[in-house]
Design a protein around this motif. Structure first.
Motif, PDB file in Angstrom:
ATOM      1  N   GLN A  23      34.715  37.642  38.568  1.00  0.00           N
ATOM      2  CA  GLN A  23      35.149  38.639  37.602  1.00  0.00           C
ATOM      3  C   GLN A  23      35.768  39.852  38.283  1.00  0.00           C
ATOM      4  O   GLN A  23      36.753  40.414  37.793  1.00  0.00           O
ATOM      5  CB  GLN A  23      33.958  39.078  36.748  1.00  0.00           C
ATOM      6  N   SER A  24      35.212  40.262  39.417  1.00  0.00           N
ATOM      7  CA  SER A  24      35.651  41.492  40.073  1.00  0.00           C
ATOM      8  C   SER A  24      36.925  41.327  40.896  1.00  0.00           C
ATOM      9  O   SER A  24      37.761  42.228  40.937  1.00  0.00           O
ATOM     10  CB  SER A  24      34.536  42.025  40.984  1.00  0.00           C
ATOM     11  N   ILE A  25      37.077  40.181  41.552  1.00  0.00           N
ATOM     12  CA  ILE A  25      38.199  39.991  42.477  1.00  0.00           C
ATOM     13  C   ILE A  25      39.114  38.846  42.041  1.00  0.00           C
ATOM     14  O   ILE A  25      40.320  39.036  41.854  1.00  0.00           O
ATOM     15  CB  ILE A  25      37.694  39.714  43.911  1.00  0.00           C
ATOM     16  N   ALA A  26      38.534  37.661  41.879  1.00  0.00           N
ATOM     17  CA  ALA A  26      39.352  36.470  41.641  1.00  0.00           C
ATOM     18  C   ALA A  26      40.141  36.551  40.338  1.00  0.00           C
ATOM     19  O   ALA A  26      41.334  36.224  40.303  1.00  0.00           O
ATOM     20  CB  ALA A  26      38.459  35.225  41.639  1.00  0.00           C
ATOM     21  N   SER A  27      39.506  37.001  39.267  1.00  0.00           N
ATOM     22  CA  SER A  27      40.189  37.040  37.974  1.00  0.00           C
ATOM     23  C   SER A  27      41.383  37.991  37.958  1.00  0.00           C
ATOM     24  O   SER A  27      42.480  37.604  37.526  1.00  0.00           O
ATOM     25  CB  SER A  27      39.183  37.417  36.875  1.00  0.00           C
ATOM     26  N   PRO A  28      41.260  39.251  38.433  1.00  0.00           N
ATOM     27  CA  PRO A  28      42.434  40.130  38.461  1.00  0.00           C
ATOM     28  C   PRO A  28      43.551  39.610  39.363  1.00  0.00           C
ATOM     29  O   PRO A  28      44.737  39.728  39.020  1.00  0.00           O
ATOM     30  CB  PRO A  28      41.876  41.451  38.992  1.00  0.00           C
ATOM     31  N   VAL A  29      43.194  39.025  40.516  1.00  0.00           N
ATOM     32  CA  VAL A  29      44.215  38.492  41.421  1.00  0.00           C
ATOM     33  C   VAL A  29      44.942  37.322  40.778  1.00  0.00           C
ATOM     34  O   VAL A  29      46.175  37.209  40.863  1.00  0.00           O
ATOM     35  CB  VAL A  29      43.576  38.055  42.760  1.00  0.00           C
ATOM     36  N   LEU A  30      44.206  36.444  40.098  1.00  0.00           N
ATOM     37  CA  LEU A  30      44.821  35.303  39.426  1.00  0.00           C
ATOM     38  C   LEU A  30      45.757  35.757  38.319  1.00  0.00           C
ATOM     39  O   LEU A  30      46.880  35.243  38.178  1.00  0.00           O
ATOM     40  CB  LEU A  30      43.732  34.389  38.853  1.00  0.00           C
ATOM     41  N   SER A  31      45.312  36.741  37.524  1.00  0.00           N
ATOM     42  CA  SER A  31      46.149  37.246  36.430  1.00  0.00           C
ATOM     43  C   SER A  31      47.434  37.867  36.959  1.00  0.00           C
ATOM     44  O   SER A  31      48.526  37.620  36.430  1.00  0.00           O
ATOM     45  CB  SER A  31      45.372  38.280  35.612  1.00  0.00           C
ATOM     46  N   THR A  32      47.317  38.668  38.018  1.00  0.00           N
ATOM     47  CA  THR A  32      48.507  39.304  38.594  1.00  0.00           C
ATOM     48  C   THR A  32      49.424  38.266  39.230  1.00  0.00           C
ATOM     49  O   THR A  32      50.658  38.398  39.171  1.00  0.00           O
ATOM     50  CB  THR A  32      48.092  40.350  39.643  1.00  0.00           C
ATOM     51  N   SER A  33      48.861  37.227  39.807  1.00  0.00           N
ATOM     52  CA  SER A  33      49.669  36.155  40.399  1.00  0.00           C
ATOM     53  C   SER A  33      50.527  35.473  39.345  1.00  0.00           C
ATOM     54  O   SER A  33      51.678  35.098  39.611  1.00  0.00           O
ATOM     55  CB  SER A  33      48.768  35.131  41.090  1.00  0.00           C
ATOM     56  N   LEU A  34      49.989  35.329  38.145  1.00  0.00           N
ATOM     57  CA  LEU A  34      50.762  34.732  37.056  1.00  0.00           C
ATOM     58  C   LEU A  34      51.960  35.607  36.699  1.00  0.00           C
ATOM     59  O   LEU A  34      53.046  35.104  36.396  1.00  0.00           O
ATOM     60  CB  LEU A  34      49.874  34.521  35.828  1.00  0.00           C
ATOM     61  N   TYR A  35      51.766  36.931  36.737  1.00  0.00           N
ATOM     62  CA  TYR A  35      52.890  37.844  36.502  1.00  0.00           C
ATOM     63  C   TYR A  35      53.960  37.652  37.568  1.00  0.00           C
ATOM     64  O   TYR A  35      55.171  37.641  37.257  1.00  0.00           O
ATOM     65  CB  TYR A  35      52.417  39.299  36.516  1.00  0.00           C
ATOM     66  N   PHE A  36      53.536  37.504  38.823  1.00  0.00           N
ATOM     67  CA  PHE A  36      54.501  37.303  39.898  1.00  0.00           C
ATOM     68  C   PHE A  36      55.257  35.994  39.724  1.00  0.00           C
ATOM     69  O   PHE A  36      56.465  35.921  39.974  1.00  0.00           O
ATOM     70  CB  PHE A  36      53.788  37.309  41.256  1.00  0.00           C
ATOM     71  N   VAL A  38      55.846  34.336  36.848  1.00  0.00           N
ATOM     72  CA  VAL A  38      56.722  34.374  35.672  1.00  0.00           C
ATOM     73  C   VAL A  38      57.851  35.379  35.856  1.00  0.00           C
ATOM     74  O   VAL A  38      59.036  35.048  35.715  1.00  0.00           O
ATOM     75  CB  VAL A  38      55.913  34.695  34.403  1.00  0.00           C
ATOM     76  N   PHE A  39      57.492  36.629  36.168  1.00  0.00           N
ATOM     77  CA  PHE A  39      58.498  37.686  36.238  1.00  0.00           C
ATOM     78  C   PHE A  39      59.197  37.748  37.600  1.00  0.00           C
ATOM     79  O   PHE A  39      60.396  38.016  37.667  1.00  0.00           O
ATOM     80  CB  PHE A  39      57.861  39.052  35.943  1.00  0.00           C
ATOM     81  N   GLY A  40      58.441  37.509  38.655  1.00  0.00           N
ATOM     82  CA  GLY A  40      59.024  37.621  39.984  1.00  0.00           C
ATOM     83  C   GLY A  40      59.850  36.427  40.386  1.00  0.00           C
ATOM     84  O   GLY A  40      61.019  36.553  40.766  1.00  0.00           O
ATOM     85  N   SER A  41      59.270  35.236  40.290  1.00  0.00           N
ATOM     86  CA  SER A  41      59.949  34.037  40.771  1.00  0.00           C
ATOM     87  C   SER A  41      60.854  33.422  39.717  1.00  0.00           C
ATOM     88  O   SER A  41      62.028  33.148  39.968  1.00  0.00           O
ATOM     89  CB  SER A  41      58.903  33.000  41.226  1.00  0.00           C
ATOM     90  N   ALA A  42      60.334  33.203  38.511  1.00  0.00           N
ATOM     91  CA  ALA A  42      61.103  32.504  37.471  1.00  0.00           C
ATOM     92  C   ALA A  42      62.196  33.390  36.876  1.00  0.00           C
ATOM     93  O   ALA A  42      63.383  33.095  36.976  1.00  0.00           O
ATOM     94  CB  ALA A  42      60.150  32.016  36.381  1.00  0.00           C
TER      95      ALA A  42
END
Length: 253
Positions: A23-36, A38-42
């Motif tokens: 909850q503290s580390i993995a979840s925020p990193v995973l959520s932000t990775s999805l932004y990267f 979708v918005f960054g790569s795609a």
């Protein structure tokens, strides 16, 4: 200065991170990775650069701040709200510990977790988009300053809240929308003049642009103003927290 008390509070709060690692580390990193992704790569690969910076790299500071702000507030607010909820806050109030020492312990732990999370996301971003940091020491300074400031704000929110629902109102209904509308995904110079003027009243604009300047040396607003506004907000939070502890508002009722 009671360093033993500060150390005890600080270590106790940090240990909660390792007990709730996902909850503290993995979840925020995973959520932000999805932004990267979708918005960054795609999407970013199909968009033109902004001020000479590729779109994928341009949004990196904004995405880091999006997580940093929400996590700083959540960590600090939950950390002080739980003692209130369980009644353990009275042990803190009756202990020979000053307001400053309590704040350093709780806010220091919350800010430390947020800085670690921000650095992890920074490293993760390199897996999706290439970017360089023009002013690395300024970037670290901004990261720490923003983490401490919004951890103080979260601490204040935790003192004010009297239910778990109220802990979520400000991060979800105020901070997150302001971050999305604060130039995290675009330059405010791209907006029509009227909307650009309105956007300048959004305080997150100054945070995002100050942090982005540390990466690429570009900003839509004056960096000095960004730092000054952040420091003023931090001092205002400190003043209100001191008043709450002095008067017992929301603590002894």
């Amino acid at each position: 200065m009671n360093l033993y008390a500060i150390r005890s509070i600080y270590i106790f709060e940090l240990s909660r991170t390792w007990r709730t690692l996902f909850q503290s580390i993995a979840s925020p990193v995973l959520s932000t990775s999805l932004y990267f992704i979708v918005f960054g790569s795609a999407i970013g690969s199909r968009m033109q650069s902004i001020d000479g910076v590729s779109y994928g790299a341009y949004i990196v500071p904004g995405l880091i701040l999006l997580t940093l702000l929400t996590e700083s507030i959540s960590n600090a607010s939950f950390g002080i709200y739980m003692p209130k909820f369980t009644g353990a806050i009275y042990e803190v109030l009756s202990a020979p510990v000053s307001v400053l020492e309590v704040v350093i312990g709780y806010v220091g732990a919350a800010a430390t977790k947020s800085v670690i999370l921000g650095l992890i996301i920074l490293v993760t971003a390199r897996l999706f988009v290439p970017f360089e940091i023009a002013h690395p020491f300024v970037m670290i300074g901004f990261l720490v300053l923003i983490a401490v400031t919004f951890s103080l704000f979260g601490f204040l929110l935790g003192l004010w809240a009297d239910s778990f629902e109220k802990l979520q109102i400000v991060p979800m209904m105020v901070v997150t929308p302001l971050t999305f509308l604060g130039g995290s995904f675009y330059s405010i110079d791209m907006l029509p003049p009227l909307w650009r003027t309105i956007t300048l009243f959004n305080p997150v604009v100054y945070l995002v642009n100050g942090f982005r300047w540390a990466f690429y040396g570009i900003a839509d607003v004056n960096v000095t103003v960004s730092v000054a506004m952040t420091v003023v907000f931090m001092l205002a939070c400190l003043g209100i927290i001191w008043w709450i502890f002095r008067t017992g508002y929301k603590l002894r009722s």
